[in-house]
Design a protein around this motif. Structure first.
Motif, mmCIF file in Angstrom:
data_model
loop_
_atom_site.group_PDB
_atom_site.id
_atom_site.type_symbol
_atom_site.label_atom_id
_atom_site.label_comp_id
_atom_site.label_asym_id
_atom_site.label_seq_id
_atom_site.Cartn_x
_atom_site.Cartn_y
_atom_site.Cartn_z
ATOM 1 N N THR A 81 0.830 -1.201 0.000
ATOM 2 C CA THR A 81 0.000 0.000 0.000
ATOM 3 C C THR A 81 0.864 1.251 0.000
ATOM 4 O O THR A 81 0.623 2.197 -0.769
ATOM 5 N N ALA A 82 1.891 1.273 0.867
ATOM 6 C CA ALA A 82 2.794 2.429 0.909
ATOM 7 C C ALA A 82 3.541 2.596 -0.399
ATOM 8 O O ALA A 82 3.767 3.724 -0.866
ATOM 9 N N ALA A 83 3.941 1.479 -1.027
ATOM 10 C CA ALA A 83 4.625 1.558 -2.318
ATOM 11 C C ALA A 83 3.727 2.188 -3.370
ATOM 12 O O ALA A 83 4.151 3.069 -4.139
ATOM 13 N N VAL A 196 14.300 2.032 -1.552
ATOM 14 C CA VAL A 196 13.162 2.731 -0.961
ATOM 15 C C VAL A 196 13.641 3.836 -0.021
ATOM 16 O O VAL A 196 13.089 4.947 -0.007
ATOM 17 N N ALA A 197 14.675 3.569 0.765
ATOM 18 C CA ALA A 197 15.227 4.608 1.636
ATOM 19 C C ALA A 197 15.792 5.764 0.814
ATOM 20 O O ALA A 197 15.654 6.944 1.188
ATOM 21 N N SER A 219 11.371 4.947 -7.617
ATOM 22 C CA SER A 219 10.292 4.246 -6.925
ATOM 23 C C SER A 219 9.805 3.051 -7.732
ATOM 24 O O SER A 219 9.465 2.004 -7.163
ATOM 25 N N PHE A 220 9.795 3.179 -9.043
ATOM 26 C CA PHE A 220 9.419 2.037 -9.875
ATOM 27 C C PHE A 220 10.555 1.027 -9.970
ATOM 28 O O PHE A 220 10.316 -0.174 -10.107
ATOM 29 N N ALA A 221 11.807 1.506 -9.893
ATOM 30 C CA ALA A 221 12.943 0.572 -9.891
ATOM 31 C C ALA A 221 12.894 -0.336 -8.676
ATOM 32 O O ALA A 221 13.321 -1.498 -8.736
ATOM 33 N N ALA A 222 12.356 0.161 -7.555
ATOM 34 C CA ALA A 222 12.250 -0.661 -6.349
ATOM 35 C C ALA A 222 11.256 -1.799 -6.520
ATOM 36 O O ALA A 222 11.270 -2.758 -5.733
ATOM 37 N N LEU A 223 10.392 -1.722 -7.536
ATOM 38 C CA LEU A 223 9.405 -2.775 -7.757
ATOM 39 C C LEU A 223 9.937 -3.920 -8.609
ATOM 40 O O LEU A 223 9.329 -4.991 -8.657
ATOM 41 N N VAL A 224 11.062 -3.694 -9.294
ATOM 42 C CA VAL A 224 11.597 -4.725 -10.187
ATOM 43 C C VAL A 224 11.899 -6.021 -9.453
ATOM 44 O O VAL A 224 11.527 -7.110 -9.919
#
Length: 738
Positions: A81-83, A196-197, A219-224
């Protein structure tokens, strides 16, 4: 997989409520639903779902206890949710909500801004920022902190879940250190926590357009890693599963996250006269996201459901409920577009009536133009629908977490006795390659399918928009672009993609097509020129796709790589570096390496063709004779590259192609020599096409120059010719006098 990756500052124009007294009821409803209703319903539905599928019950062997069975799903729900909220808030601030009221910048101010490394309207300290934009950044700040903390919690709880009962014995710090340094899942989550940090730091530190856009990209790179962890390596359909999960991630973030952000900042938006414009922009993103979520969910479900009976299992029932709720959300979005948005007011190009606030919170005066009584009811209905959507999304997210903790009917595990091809490629060995099988064997790559289909639809839409407006655009350019997208789809999902993983010659076919053939019709389509003509520039202090793409096209970084000499060196030199430096191993053995390889060589081929026959801006092209010389030199180098592979007596990536396990009547070395012949042969046809294109443009340029000279001669009655004849006469008189 997870819910994201599961199967699939002073006020507005008037800070006072409208005369009806009802404009605040809608925003309050939406905000409370997003802040309280969403998590509460998610917790309830998630808990019931865990018990329904059996994921909440203790395991007979190695049970991780309450922390693993309930703590990890709860942490994942908060994390995801936070992402979604963080990434979507940054997307809205980058593409949707005006950052500040537009203002004229004097030449002196523009020079000072450039000297400081910024650009007009992007980083000046005296710019008064829009209240809605600041509210979105504030939401991103708060959610990024939660995102960072929940990512760390998920990291620790994932270790507990993996270690099982052993997590509660021994040296926890040593075991956790081993987990994050030696196991892929630990490395992935460590990477996520660090990125994320970093995103959270950027959101707090930056306020420029470029800075917020950079934070959005990270922020999208953190989802990979979430997509890469969503399917076991070695299991069949790994590429399809990972890419469909990645698309699901993007769709959920844009749709759900954007909705929650709108609900949370509702009080900053409700009385704006440009509310309809903002909602229409988000609605377009939501429509794209809905299609993305449904498509990726269908692709992922096809991998996890083997028969109709599988839909009656607990996993299948949960998936059906999730699908039904998704369709309900799509229906609410449809009502937004068809019945509600039109009542929010007239669309505005300049964002009239917006309030603004400075970086220090100073209020700026603005005309009090709150919503009329006529528009109060549609606004109230819109915000209530937003609240209902937020509630339903809480259940959808929770069901996604449940699916990530449940065993699908088709196990996500490698086969018990895999063949060499399955060990290396995660797919069974295809039939012996032939001309026919290159058109009958398919392994769809969902990401490139979306790219090819999406860009085709966008191009045709822009073309039709120009035609309705009465502007001309050559139909041959449309045909060329669509042809390029069809070729891109086949190269990335058809025979070249299937055989590129098992034989060197197949890989060379895919490589040469993506770098030499596909870019030519794409460049002939002139997409940037079409974009500039079809989409009007924004003048309300926001930036859309048109503005961002033009900024990238004219940036010094892209102009460097688009320089003809650099494009030629990149085009030819990348081949040598890729095949002779060992980088090819990463493209074969890792999913991310393969996708980056495809993206790099498509871009390299596109920039090379753009420097020769393109008409789009962003390239300082050489004169036509120099272009032909560049083409000749590059193609000669390319031919020598093919000959070097043909004459090579050692295998390139022999550990891969030498152990694939086929028995097709030729050795890996013979196949590699065939690949060299293909590299040499395929290069000839595109070279001829490029030479013809340069020649045609040269001819047209000469004709235009001749017409220009004729018009100039007509205007000055051949003054230049008379001057030339007079010079010849003087030279003759000089010669006669000697």
């Amino acid at each position: 997989m997870s819910a994201l990756s599961s199967d699939p500052s002073a006020g507005p124009a008037s800070s006072r409520p409208s005369a009806t007294g009802s404009s605040s009821a809608g925003p309050s409803w939406a905000t409370w639903c997003a802040a309280l209703g969403f998590p509460l319903l998610g917790i309830l539905v998630g808990t019931l779902g865990l018990f329904f599928t059996g994921a909440a019950f203790p395991q007979l062997v190695g049970d991780s206890g309450v922390l693993g069975r309930f703590g990890l799903p709860a942490a994942r729900f908060v994390f995801e949710t936070a992402a979604a909220i963080t990434a979507a808030a940054l997307v809205l601030a980058t593409f949707v909500i005006p950052r500040a009221a537009p203002r004229r910048v004097r030449h002196k101010d523009r020079k000072q801004s450039s000297a400081a490394g910024g650009f007009e309207g992007d980083g000046e300290s005296d710019v008064e920022l829009d209240r809605g934009w600041l509210a979105a950044i504030g939401v991103a700040q708060a959610s990024s902190v939660v995102w960072t903390l929940s990512a760390a919690a998920v990291l620790v709880l994932t270790y507990v879940d993996v270690a099982g009962s052993q997590a509660y014995s021994g040296d926890l710090s040593a075991q956790l250190a081993y987990f994050v340094s030696s196991l892929n899942v630990g490395r992935y989550w460590t990477f996520i926590v660090v990125v994320v940090a970093f995103v959270s730091t950027l959101v707090f530190a930056l306020r420029s357009f470029a800075g917020i856009a950079t934070a959005m990209v990270f922020s999208f790179a953190a989802l990979v890693p979430l997509a890469l962890m969503g399917h076991s390596t070695g299991a069949e359909g790994h590429t399809t599963a990972v890419n469909s999960i990645g698309l699901h991630l993007v769709g959920i973030v844009l749709w759900l996250g954007g909705l929650l952000v709108l609900a949370l900042i509702a009080r900053s938006l409700t009385d704006r006269t440009d509310l309809r414009t903002i909602v229409e922009r988000y609605s377009a993103l939501a429509l794209f996201s809905f299609v993305l979520v449904v498509y990726s969910g269908f692709v992922n479900a096809s991998l996890r459901m083997g028969s109709l009976a599988d839909w009656t299992t607990p996993y299948g029932v949960v998936m059906l409920v999730k699908l039904a709720l998704t369709l309900v959300l799509g229906g609410i979005g449809f009502r937004h577009r068809r019945s509600v948005i039109a009542g929010l007011g007239a669309p505005t190009a300049g964002g009239a009536g917006r309030g603004a606030t400075g970086s220090a919170g100073r209020g700026a005066s603005a005309p009090e133009t709150g919503p009329s009584a006529r528009g109060a009811a549609p606004r109230r209905l819109f915000w209530r629908l937003v609240g209902v959507e937020a509630l339903i999304f809480g259940a959808v997210m929770a069901l996604g977490v449940v699916l990530s903790r449940s065993q699908p009917p088709v196990p996500d595990e490698p086969p018990p006795a895999p063949t060499p091809a399955e060990i290396l490629t995660s797919s069974p060995l295809p039939p012996r390659p032939s001309w026919g099988t290159y058109f009958t064997q398919w392994e769809w790559d969902p990401v490139w399918v979306v790219v090819a289909v999406g860009l085709s639809v966008a191009y045709v839409y822009a073309f039709l928009k120009l035609r309705r407006r009465g502007d001309a655009w050559p139909v041959l350019r449309v045909v060329a672009w669509v042809l390029g997208m069809v070729l891109l789809f086949w190269v990335t999902s058809g025979g070249p993609a299937v055989y590129g993983k098992v034989v060197f010659s197949g890989h060379m076919i895919q490589h040469m097509l993506i770098v030499m053939v596909v870019p030519i019709p794409m460049v002939m389509g002139a997409p940037i020129t079409l974009l500039m003509r079809a989409i009007a520039p924004r003048r309300d202090g926001s930036r859309g796709f048109r503005e961002w793409i033009l900024i990238l096209v004219h940036s010094r970084y892209l102009r460097f790589f688009a320089h003809p000499i650099v494009a030629c060196v990149n085009f030819a030199g990348s081949l040598v570096v890729f095949y002779y430096s060992g980088i090819m191993q990463y493209a074969l053995a890792t999913h991310l390496g393969h996708e980056l390889m495809m993206l790099h060589f498509l871009a390299a081929g596109y920039l090379f063709a753009q420097s020769l026959i393109g008409i789009d801006p962003g390239v300082n092209r050489f004169p036509f004779p120099v272009r032909l010389l560049m083409l000749l030199i590059t193609m000669a180098f390319h031919a020598f590259f093919g000959i070097s592979i043909m004459s090579n007596t050692s295998l390139i990536e022999g550990d891969w192609y030498g152990n694939i396990g086929h028995d097709w009547g030729f050795s890996a070395l013979e196949d590699q020599q065939t690949g060299g012949e293909i590299a040499w042969g395929i290069g000839e046809f595109p070279a001829v096409l490029l030479a013809i294109g340069v020649a045609i443009q040269w001819t047209k340029s000469s004709e235009r120059e001749a017409k220009r000279s004729d018009r100039a001669a007509d205007r000055d009655e051949d003054a230049e010719l008379r001057k030339y004849n007079a010079m010849l006469s003087r030279l003759k008189e000089h010669d006669d006098s000697m």
